[in-house]
Enzyme design. Structure first.
Site, PDB file in Angstrom:
ATOM      1  N   GLU A   1       0.885  -1.275   0.055  1.00 30.95           N
ATOM      2  CA  GLU A   1       0.066   0.111  -0.055  1.00 30.95           C
ATOM      3  C   GLU A   1       0.937   1.141   0.067  1.00 30.95           C
ATOM      4  OE1 GLU A   1      -2.956   0.311  -0.959  1.00 30.95           O
ATOM      5  OE2 GLU A   1      -3.281  -1.906  -0.941  1.00 30.95           O
TER       6      GLU A   1
ATOM      7  N   GLN B   1       0.512   7.166  -4.756  1.00 27.84           N
ATOM      8  CA  GLN B   1       0.819   7.961  -5.829  1.00 27.84           C
ATOM      9  C   GLN B   1       1.741   7.424  -6.866  1.00 27.84           C
ATOM     10  OE1 GLN B   1      -0.406  11.772  -5.920  1.00 27.84           O
ATOM     11  NE2 GLN B   1      -1.794  10.199  -5.104  1.00 27.84           N
ATOM     12  N   THR B   2       1.682   6.207  -6.956  1.00 27.74           N
ATOM     13  CA  THR B   2       2.733   5.262  -7.859  1.00 27.74           C
ATOM     14  C   THR B   2       2.033   4.369  -8.592  1.00 27.74           C
ATOM     15  OG1 THR B   2       4.430   5.641  -6.011  1.00 27.74           O
ATOM     16  CG2 THR B   2       4.701   4.076  -7.911  1.00 27.74           C
TER      17      THR B   2
ATOM     18  N   GLY C   1      10.812   7.668  -5.675  1.00 28.85           N
ATOM     19  CA  GLY C   1      10.210   8.995  -5.173  1.00 28.85           C
ATOM     20  C   GLY C   1       9.479   9.129  -3.885  1.00 28.85           C
TER      21      GLY C   1
ATOM     22  N   TYR D   1      -6.497   6.558   3.967  1.00 34.38           N
ATOM     23  CA  TYR D   1      -6.440   5.710   2.902  1.00 34.38           C
ATOM     24  C   TYR D   1      -5.672   4.298   3.457  1.00 34.38           C
ATOM     25  CZ  TYR D   1      -5.324   2.465  -0.618  1.00 34.38           C
ATOM     26  OH  TYR D   1      -5.261   1.307  -1.367  1.00 34.38           O
TER      27      TYR D   1
ATOM     28  N   GLU E   1     -10.776  -3.512  -3.090  1.00 35.11           N
ATOM     29  CA  GLU E   1      -9.572  -3.923  -4.365  1.00 35.11           C
ATOM     30  C   GLU E   1     -10.512  -3.633  -5.479  1.00 35.11           C
ATOM     31  OE1 GLU E   1      -7.866  -7.502  -3.013  1.00 35.11           O
ATOM     32  OE2 GLU E   1      -6.137  -6.864  -3.730  1.00 35.11           O
TER      33      GLU E   1
ATOM     34  N   CYS F   1     -24.718   3.639 -14.357  1.00 40.06           N
ATOM     35  CA  CYS F   1     -23.645   4.937 -14.249  1.00 40.06           C
ATOM     36  C   CYS F   1     -24.247   6.181 -14.716  1.00 40.06           C
ATOM     37  CB  CYS F   1     -22.382   4.576 -15.108  1.00 40.06           C
ATOM     38  SG  CYS F   1     -21.267   5.812 -15.201  1.00 40.06           S
TER      39      CYS F   1
END
Length: 366
Positions: free
Chosen positions: A46, A51-52, A90, A129, A191, A217
């Site tokens: 996680e 951001q990856t 990063g 998160y 997930e 939707c």
DNA sequence: GATCCGTGGGG
DNA sequence: TCCCCAAGGAT
């Protein structure tokens, strides 16, 4: 807005959570971190994924766990070792916090991750998160783990216009996801949303015909432009700066310094240098910066080349100079975080990408 | 709430 | 070339 709330209730008639779970059963990708629900491994995955991209995280996951197989191993490691394992990924604060959290887990939780969200969130690097993700994926807690994919999927499905980073919309989205999470097993549900967001409900060109949620939707029913949802604030243009650095060589060793422990590239090693002032040439800036940072004035600087490196909020053009330091000369000061390293030692230090690019220029001139 | 914090891939 | 985006967290 009242309109947003109305759309949420309309879309609830279709059993989206059930459709989504069934879709996930047959479309679940095999990923390294899905082979185990061990809390430690879930946690590492996680954090790597923050951001990856999945493809990037995959490159690090197995190697990181081989090097630090347990919470205890991670807690015992030096910060330099952990940063080296994180090199190139990063957001290095993630690696520093990972180690700190491991130490805290050993000290305060008997070496096991705590099994409730509140305790998890107190650990460094655990936000809403990650605490919810570990809680649901590893411990089966019924909590919504909302991130970028979920915000996109849910804002489109329920037709929530406007800036999704705004608190009222955040609450709406989290509440909607929490509703789905209560309809089934929390881990797979969280997930499934992320998987759908990444593989089907893509940011620019979603593959709606393949989507299990298409029937309910709002984005689809009202034929909205997918690129307009979720809404985000515009980003200002990225400034450009130029900098000079010096690779100082003495008897085949290079002079390197460690950056401050916090902030940009905190704890990583790089060559001395800095920004070029408005009325300054690259070589003048190089000489000045090296003198300011090391107390030594470099001689015989020669330009090896330039390197272009883009950070999120900054584009940098790096002028890379080589310099020789006579074996008998005093040279730059050494000390804590300042040293001469041979190539093998250099390779063992955590180095930012831009510095790696620069070092390649120097290698080519040997 | 706004800003900082990396890197790489895609359109 | 340029811009967007990404399994966010800390301050």
């Amino acid at each position: 807005m009242a309109e947003n709330r109305r759309r949420v209730s309309e879309a609830r008639r279709f059993d989206a959570s059930n459709a989504l779970l069934h879709w996930f059963e047959s479309h679940r990708r095999e990923l390294p971190w899905r082979e185990s629900r061990d809390p430690y491994r879930v946690w590492i995955a996680e954090v790597l994924l923050q951001q990856t991209r999945v493809a990037t995280a995959v490159r690090y996951y197995d190697r990181f766990l081989r090097q630090f197989p347990t919470v205890q191993a991670l807690a015992r490691a030096s910060e330099g070792q952990v940063l080296k394992a994180w090199e190139g990924a990063g957001y290095y604060g993630r690696a520093r916090n990972l180690r700190r959290a491991a130490q805290e887990i050993v000290r305060r939780h008997g070496g096991k991750l705590p099994q409730d969200v509140e305790a998890l969130e107190e650990l460094p690097g655990f936000g809403p998160y990650t605490a919810a993700a570990v809680g649901s994926l590893a411990f089966g807690l019924p909590v919504a783990a909302l991130e970028a994919n979920g915000m996109r999927v849910l804002s489109r499905y329920f037709g929530i216009r406007g800036d999704v980073t705004l608190a009222p919309n955040q609450r709406r989205l989290r509440s909607a996801l929490q509703g789905w999470v209560h309809q089934g097993p929390s881990g797979p549900m969280n997930e499934a949303v992320m998987e759908l967001g990444e593989t089907v409900c893509a940011p620019q060109s979603p593959r709606c015909p393949e989507c299990p949620l298409e029937r309910g939707c709002v984005l689809r029913r009202e034929r909205w432009d997918p690129r307009s949802v979720p809404g985000r604030p515009r980003k200002p243009p990225v400034p450009r700066v130029s900098a000079s650095i010096a690779i100082i060589d003495r008897n085949g060793r290079w002079y390197v310094q460690r950056r401050p422990g916090e902030g940009l590239l905190g704890g990583l090693w790089e060559f001395p240098g800095g920004k070029i002032q408005p009325d300054e040439s690259p070589i003048e800036a190089c000489r000045r910066e090296v003198r300011e940072e090391t107390g030594w004035t470099p001689t015989r600087l020669r330009l090896l080349g330039t390197v272009q490196h883009d950070y999120t909020h900054l584009h940098v053009t790096l002028h890379v100079f080589g310099s020789r330091c006579a074996a008998s000369a005093p040279g730059p000061r050494t000390g804590t975080g300042r040293r001469w390293v041979d190539p093998a030692t250099f390779a063992r230090l955590p180095i930012p990408r831009a510095t790696q690019k620069a070092s390649q220029l120097m290698s080519h001139h040997l």
